[in-house]
Design an enzyme around this catalytic site. Structure first.
Site, mmCIF file in Angstrom:
data_model
loop_
_atom_site.group_PDB
_atom_site.id
_atom_site.type_symbol
_atom_site.label_atom_id
_atom_site.label_comp_id
_atom_site.label_asym_id
_atom_site.label_seq_id
_atom_site.Cartn_x
_atom_site.Cartn_y
_atom_site.Cartn_z
ATOM 1 N N CYS A 5 -0.557 -9.847 -0.662
ATOM 2 C CA CYS A 5 -0.037 -10.869 -1.562
ATOM 3 C C CYS A 5 -1.155 -11.320 -2.493
ATOM 4 O O CYS A 5 -2.295 -11.507 -2.056
ATOM 5 C CB CYS A 5 0.484 -12.050 -0.743
ATOM 6 S SG CYS A 5 1.167 -13.398 -1.715
ATOM 7 N N GLU A 20 8.899 -11.794 -2.497
ATOM 8 C CA GLU A 20 8.758 -12.734 -3.621
ATOM 9 C C GLU A 20 9.686 -13.936 -3.469
ATOM 10 O O GLU A 20 9.283 -15.071 -3.731
ATOM 11 C CB GLU A 20 8.991 -12.024 -4.953
ATOM 12 C CG GLU A 20 7.977 -10.939 -5.266
ATOM 13 C CD GLU A 20 6.529 -11.370 -5.122
ATOM 14 O OE1 GLU A 20 6.206 -12.547 -5.390
ATOM 15 O OE2 GLU A 20 5.700 -10.528 -4.728
#
Length: 185
Positions: A98, A141
């Protein structure tokens, strides 16, 4: 314009994001800026909370993964106010990273297939079934919009093993190849 990526520890990453209203100012420009920020950081997805905005917006471009995951070829989307309508019971565990957690990669189980409804930057409604790695990107996401990050999905022992890295991210002492905003800096 390249925006700073907010790193783990920033309060905005732990907030439940608000729906994007149709009259949101300069929405198309924000979407363009988020894509530019994502590309600059070599990411395949970016959520608005990661650029400091607690709104339900994500951008995804999985095309770079297309050689390994054909379902990602041409998979470029802006998802506004996304909502999961279905998730398959079948899950696949794969390593994830991430942009808000630089240097951390852990195996996470996610649904193999999802059905999602969202609006694009032109306020056209879409409902689509997304599979494989593209579904993983969408789930990762969209998780940011609920105040969660992928490290929340790993075991307590794996989180403990990453504690030093997590503290470095919070302090802002982690190395990043892209513009970032840490709590400690």
């Amino acid at each position: 314009m390249i925006l700073p990526v907010f790193l783990y520890g920033q309060p905005v990453l732990r907030k439940e994001a608000e729906d994007v209203p149709k009259d949101y100012p300069d929405l198309k420009q924000l979407v363009a800026n988020m894509f530019e920020t994502m590309y600059n950081a070599d990411g395949v997805g970016l959520a608005a909370p990661q650029v400091g905005l607690s709104i339900r917006l994500v951008v995804i471009d999985g095309d770079v993964m297309g050689d390994d995951f054909p379902e990602c070829k041409g998979f470029k989307r802006a998802l506004i106010n996304p909502e999961f309508l279905e998730r398959s019971e079948e899950e696949i565990a794969m390593e994830e990273g991430c942009l808000s957690l630089p240097g951390i990669h852990e195996k996470v189980s996610r649904s193999k297939t999802v059905r999602v409804r969202y609006w694009d930057e032109n306020w056209e409604e879409h409902e689509e079934v997304v599979e494989g790695f593209a579904a993983r990107i969408v789930q990762h996401e969209c998780e940011h919009l609920t105040g969660h990050v992928f490290i929340d999905n790993v075991s307590a022992i794996r989180r403990q093993l990453n504690k030093g890295k997590l503290n470095s991210i919070i302090k802002g002492t982690v190395r990043c190849s892209y513009r970032a905003k840490a709590v400690g800096k």
